[in-house]
Design a protein around this motif. Structure first.
Motif, PDB file in Angstrom:
ATOM      1  N   GLY A 130       0.958  -1.143   0.186  1.00 26.84           N
ATOM      2  CA  GLY A 130       0.112  -0.138  -0.017  1.00 26.84           C
ATOM      3  C   GLY A 130       0.794   1.238   0.148  1.00 26.84           C
ATOM      4  O   GLY A 130       0.512   2.079  -0.626  1.00 26.84           O
ATOM      5  N   ARG A 131       1.782   1.282   0.828  1.00 24.12           N
ATOM      6  CA  ARG A 131       2.830   2.561   0.940  1.00 24.12           C
ATOM      7  C   ARG A 131       3.340   2.812  -0.540  1.00 24.12           C
ATOM      8  O   ARG A 131       4.064   3.824  -0.754  1.00 24.12           O
ATOM      9  CB  ARG A 131       3.814   2.353   1.961  1.00 24.12           C
ATOM     10  CG  ARG A 131       4.834   1.094   1.838  1.00 24.12           C
ATOM     11  CD  ARG A 131       5.754   1.226   2.798  1.00 24.12           C
ATOM     12  NE  ARG A 131       6.790   0.218   2.811  1.00 24.12           N
ATOM     13  CZ  ARG A 131       6.946  -1.174   3.263  1.00 24.12           C
ATOM     14  NH1 ARG A 131       5.720  -1.416   3.913  1.00 24.12           N
ATOM     15  NH2 ARG A 131       7.743  -1.838   2.753  1.00 24.12           N
ATOM     16  N   ASP A 132       3.577   1.772  -1.327  1.00 25.44           N
ATOM     17  CA  ASP A 132       4.280   2.025  -2.630  1.00 25.44           C
ATOM     18  C   ASP A 132       3.169   2.028  -3.786  1.00 25.44           C
ATOM     19  O   ASP A 132       3.479   1.964  -5.038  1.00 25.44           O
ATOM     20  CB  ASP A 132       5.077   0.700  -3.061  1.00 25.44           C
ATOM     21  CG  ASP A 132       6.183   0.644  -2.149  1.00 25.44           C
ATOM     22  OD1 ASP A 132       6.766   1.391  -1.469  1.00 25.44           O
ATOM     23  OD2 ASP A 132       6.707  -0.830  -1.612  1.00 25.44           O
ATOM     24  N   GLY A 133       1.701   2.444  -3.437  1.00 25.55           N
ATOM     25  CA  GLY A 133       0.860   2.649  -4.400  1.00 25.55           C
ATOM     26  C   GLY A 133       0.105   1.552  -4.766  1.00 25.55           C
ATOM     27  O   GLY A 133      -0.623   1.726  -5.763  1.00 25.55           O
ATOM     28  N   GLY A 134       0.074   0.144  -4.292  1.00 21.29           N
ATOM     29  CA  GLY A 134      -0.821  -1.019  -4.511  1.00 21.29           C
ATOM     30  C   GLY A 134      -2.405  -0.312  -4.525  1.00 21.29           C
ATOM     31  O   GLY A 134      -2.986  -0.715  -5.505  1.00 21.29           O
ATOM     32  N   LEU A 135      -2.767   0.185  -3.323  1.00 19.80           N
ATOM     33  CA  LEU A 135      -4.311   0.535  -3.263  1.00 19.80           C
ATOM     34  C   LEU A 135      -4.600   1.312  -4.437  1.00 19.80           C
ATOM     35  O   LEU A 135      -5.602   1.537  -4.808  1.00 19.80           O
ATOM     36  CB  LEU A 135      -4.586   1.150  -1.895  1.00 19.80           C
ATOM     37  CG  LEU A 135      -5.950   0.611  -1.389  1.00 19.80           C
ATOM     38  CD1 LEU A 135      -6.345  -0.625  -1.651  1.00 19.80           C
ATOM     39  CD2 LEU A 135      -6.291   1.127  -0.047  1.00 19.80           C
ATOM     40  N   MET A 136      -3.703   2.456  -4.632  1.00 21.60           N
ATOM     41  CA  MET A 136      -3.937   3.606  -5.794  1.00 21.60           C
ATOM     42  C   MET A 136      -4.111   2.910  -6.999  1.00 21.60           C
ATOM     43  O   MET A 136      -4.941   3.200  -7.796  1.00 21.60           O
ATOM     44  CB  MET A 136      -2.799   4.513  -5.789  1.00 21.60           C
ATOM     45  CG  MET A 136      -2.716   5.186  -4.381  1.00 21.60           C
ATOM     46  SD  MET A 136      -1.059   6.465  -4.545  1.00 21.60           S
ATOM     47  CE  MET A 136      -0.760   6.792  -2.954  1.00 21.60           C
ATOM     48  N   LYS A 137      -3.402   1.871  -7.351  1.00 21.20           N
ATOM     49  CA  LYS A 137      -3.466   1.210  -8.523  1.00 21.20           C
ATOM     50  C   LYS A 137      -4.720   0.384  -8.820  1.00 21.20           C
ATOM     51  O   LYS A 137      -5.466   0.503  -9.780  1.00 21.20           O
ATOM     52  CB  LYS A 137      -2.379   0.077  -8.699  1.00 21.20           C
ATOM     53  CG  LYS A 137      -1.007   0.860  -8.729  1.00 21.20           C
ATOM     54  CD  LYS A 137       0.379   0.009  -8.778  1.00 21.20           C
ATOM     55  CE  LYS A 137       0.337  -0.779 -10.066  1.00 21.20           C
ATOM     56  NZ  LYS A 137       0.648  -0.081 -11.358  1.00 21.20           N
ATOM     57  N   LEU A 138      -5.299  -0.141  -7.622  1.00 22.60           N
ATOM     58  CA  LEU A 138      -6.571  -0.671  -7.492  1.00 22.60           C
ATOM     59  C   LEU A 138      -7.761   0.431  -7.827  1.00 22.60           C
ATOM     60  O   LEU A 138      -8.757   0.032  -8.796  1.00 22.60           O
ATOM     61  CB  LEU A 138      -6.820  -1.221  -6.242  1.00 22.60           C
ATOM     62  CG  LEU A 138      -6.108  -2.661  -5.735  1.00 22.60           C
ATOM     63  CD1 LEU A 138      -6.805  -3.242  -4.593  1.00 22.60           C
ATOM     64  CD2 LEU A 138      -6.164  -3.473  -7.091  1.00 22.60           C
ATOM     65  N   VAL A 139      -7.637   1.388  -7.395  1.00 20.41           N
ATOM     66  CA  VAL A 139      -8.391   2.640  -7.726  1.00 20.41           C
ATOM     67  C   VAL A 139      -8.524   2.815  -9.257  1.00 20.41           C
ATOM     68  O   VAL A 139      -9.659   2.934  -9.888  1.00 20.41           O
ATOM     69  CB  VAL A 139      -8.297   3.794  -6.766  1.00 20.41           C
ATOM     70  CG1 VAL A 139      -9.133   5.059  -7.143  1.00 20.41           C
ATOM     71  CG2 VAL A 139      -8.045   3.503  -5.399  1.00 20.41           C
ATOM     72  N   ALA A 140      -7.282   3.056  -9.627  1.00 19.30           N
ATOM     73  CA  ALA A 140      -7.421   3.407 -11.196  1.00 19.30           C
ATOM     74  C   ALA A 140      -8.041   2.198 -12.037  1.00 19.30           C
ATOM     75  O   ALA A 140      -8.323   2.537 -12.953  1.00 19.30           O
ATOM     76  CB  ALA A 140      -5.817   3.678 -11.626  1.00 19.30           C
ATOM     77  N   GLU A 141      -7.834   0.959 -11.563  1.00 18.77           N
ATOM     78  CA  GLU A 141      -8.307  -0.057 -12.295  1.00 18.77           C
ATOM     79  C   GLU A 141      -9.734  -0.355 -12.118  1.00 18.77           C
ATOM     80  O   GLU A 141     -10.488  -0.836 -13.114  1.00 18.77           O
ATOM     81  CB  GLU A 141      -7.308  -1.339 -12.158  1.00 18.77           C
ATOM     82  CG  GLU A 141      -5.977  -1.235 -12.462  1.00 18.77           C
ATOM     83  CD  GLU A 141      -5.035  -2.373 -12.384  1.00 18.77           C
ATOM     84  OE1 GLU A 141      -5.299  -3.528 -11.727  1.00 18.77           O
ATOM     85  OE2 GLU A 141      -3.691  -2.295 -12.530  1.00 18.77           O
ATOM     86  N   VAL A 142     -10.279   0.112 -10.992  1.00 20.47           N
ATOM     87  CA  VAL A 142     -11.899   0.165 -10.779  1.00 20.47           C
ATOM     88  C   VAL A 142     -12.522   1.326 -11.833  1.00 20.47           C
ATOM     89  O   VAL A 142     -13.557   0.947 -12.460  1.00 20.47           O
ATOM     90  CB  VAL A 142     -12.147   0.398  -9.340  1.00 20.47           C
ATOM     91  CG1 VAL A 142     -13.642   0.817  -9.327  1.00 20.47           C
ATOM     92  CG2 VAL A 142     -11.950  -0.764  -8.378  1.00 20.47           C
TER      93      VAL A 142
END
Length: 291
Positions: free
Chosen positions: A65-77
């Motif tokens: 998450g600190r490296d952007g994992g959750l942010m990537k999920l947002v973009a892919e939703v």
């Protein structure tokens, strides 16, 4: 189908954590569906370390998450140009007292799921229910382990809608009136409850008997009253049509209800958009016919 997957530390930190209770109940269904799970780093690591989903090629690891994992999920939703980078929704098992559950990317993940009418699944009960819904739509036989989630005659249902979503809630209730009437009880906040009762009376429900029990309006504390039902495990399902585009003065009350649902993660299913609720209603009918 592809789903984003994340769980706060509490939910994967020991062998009986929420993530593993879900996998214990649903791994066969996940494999039947060949469900793609795009899991944020620590969540994926915990699954592998605990020995779940062994040799399952559809489990894909994302950064921490600190490296952007959750942010990537947002973009892919939302959806990206590459077809393999589009998600059908997200499972995010939330610990409501974990500060990361209110980080911008966590809030954005839910908001984008609601905007794009994709499932946002934040509890074990919701995750179990969703897998069974998708199994039924895929033509698989009902899982007896999910029967408790479909014992509607013993459950209380909360029906909540923000102002802009009240017409959608009334339309949903009208289309699925017989299904919703199977619940042992229904509850709603003020205005939504009044309109639902008027709908029920117009459909022949006894005039001297409310179809839903009305609580206070949202701004006057109705969300908090229903949150108490959830915390006491007296409300097993919530259909909450949210308007993600409008700031509300009683936002804290809304968050209180959402936090209550995630606090009793095994006890309450929550659905947050008309499309998701309609798919559930269709699956209930199919499942009942198959049992």
């Amino acid at each position: 189908m592809r789903m984003g997957l994340a769980a706060n530390q509490r939910h994967h930190g020991h062998e009986d954590a929420a993530l593993f209770r879900w996998l214990r109940a649903c791994e066969p269904g996940i494999r039947e569906l060949e469900l793609g799970l795009h899991a944020v780093g620590r969540t994926c690591d915990a699954i592998v370390r605990a020995g779940w989903l062994n040799n399952y090629p559809a489990l894909r690891r994302y950064p921490y998450g600190r490296d952007g994992g959750l942010m990537k999920l947002v973009a892919e939703v939302v959806g990206l140009q590459e077809s393999e980078r589009a998600l059908d929704g997200a499972i995010y098992l939330i610990d409501p007292v974990d500060p990361s559950s209110i980080f911008p990317e966590a809030i954005a993940l839910k908001r984008q799921c609601v905007i794009h009418q994709k499932p946002f699944i934040s509890t074990v009960a919701s995750a179990r229910d969703w897998v069974e819904i998708e199994r039924i739509h895929a033509g698989f036989a009902p899982d007896p382990g999910a029967n408790e989630l479909h014992a509607l005659e013993t459950h209380t249902l909360a029906l909540i809608a923000h102002d802009a979503m009240k017409p959608q809630m009334l339309a949903f209730a009208a289309e699925h009136f017989d299904l919703l009437s199977r619940f042992a009880a229904r509850v709603a906040t003020g205005t939504t409850g009044q309109r639902l009762n008027e709908l029920a009376w117009s459909r022949g429900w006894p005039q001297d008997k409310p179809w839903v029990q009305r609580y206070q309006s949202g701004p006057m504390g109705g969300d908090a009253q229903i949150a108490d039902l959830v915390l006491e495990r007296r409300c097993q399902r919530a259909i909450f049509f949210e308007d993600p585009h409008v700031a509300r003065q009683h936002e804290a009350d809304i968050q209180l209800l959402e936090r209550a649902v995630t606090t009793v993660t095994d006890a309450t299913v929550c659905m947050t958009s008309p499309k998701v609720a309609a798919r559930w209603a269709e699956a209930v009918a199919l499942r009942k016919a198959a049992v």
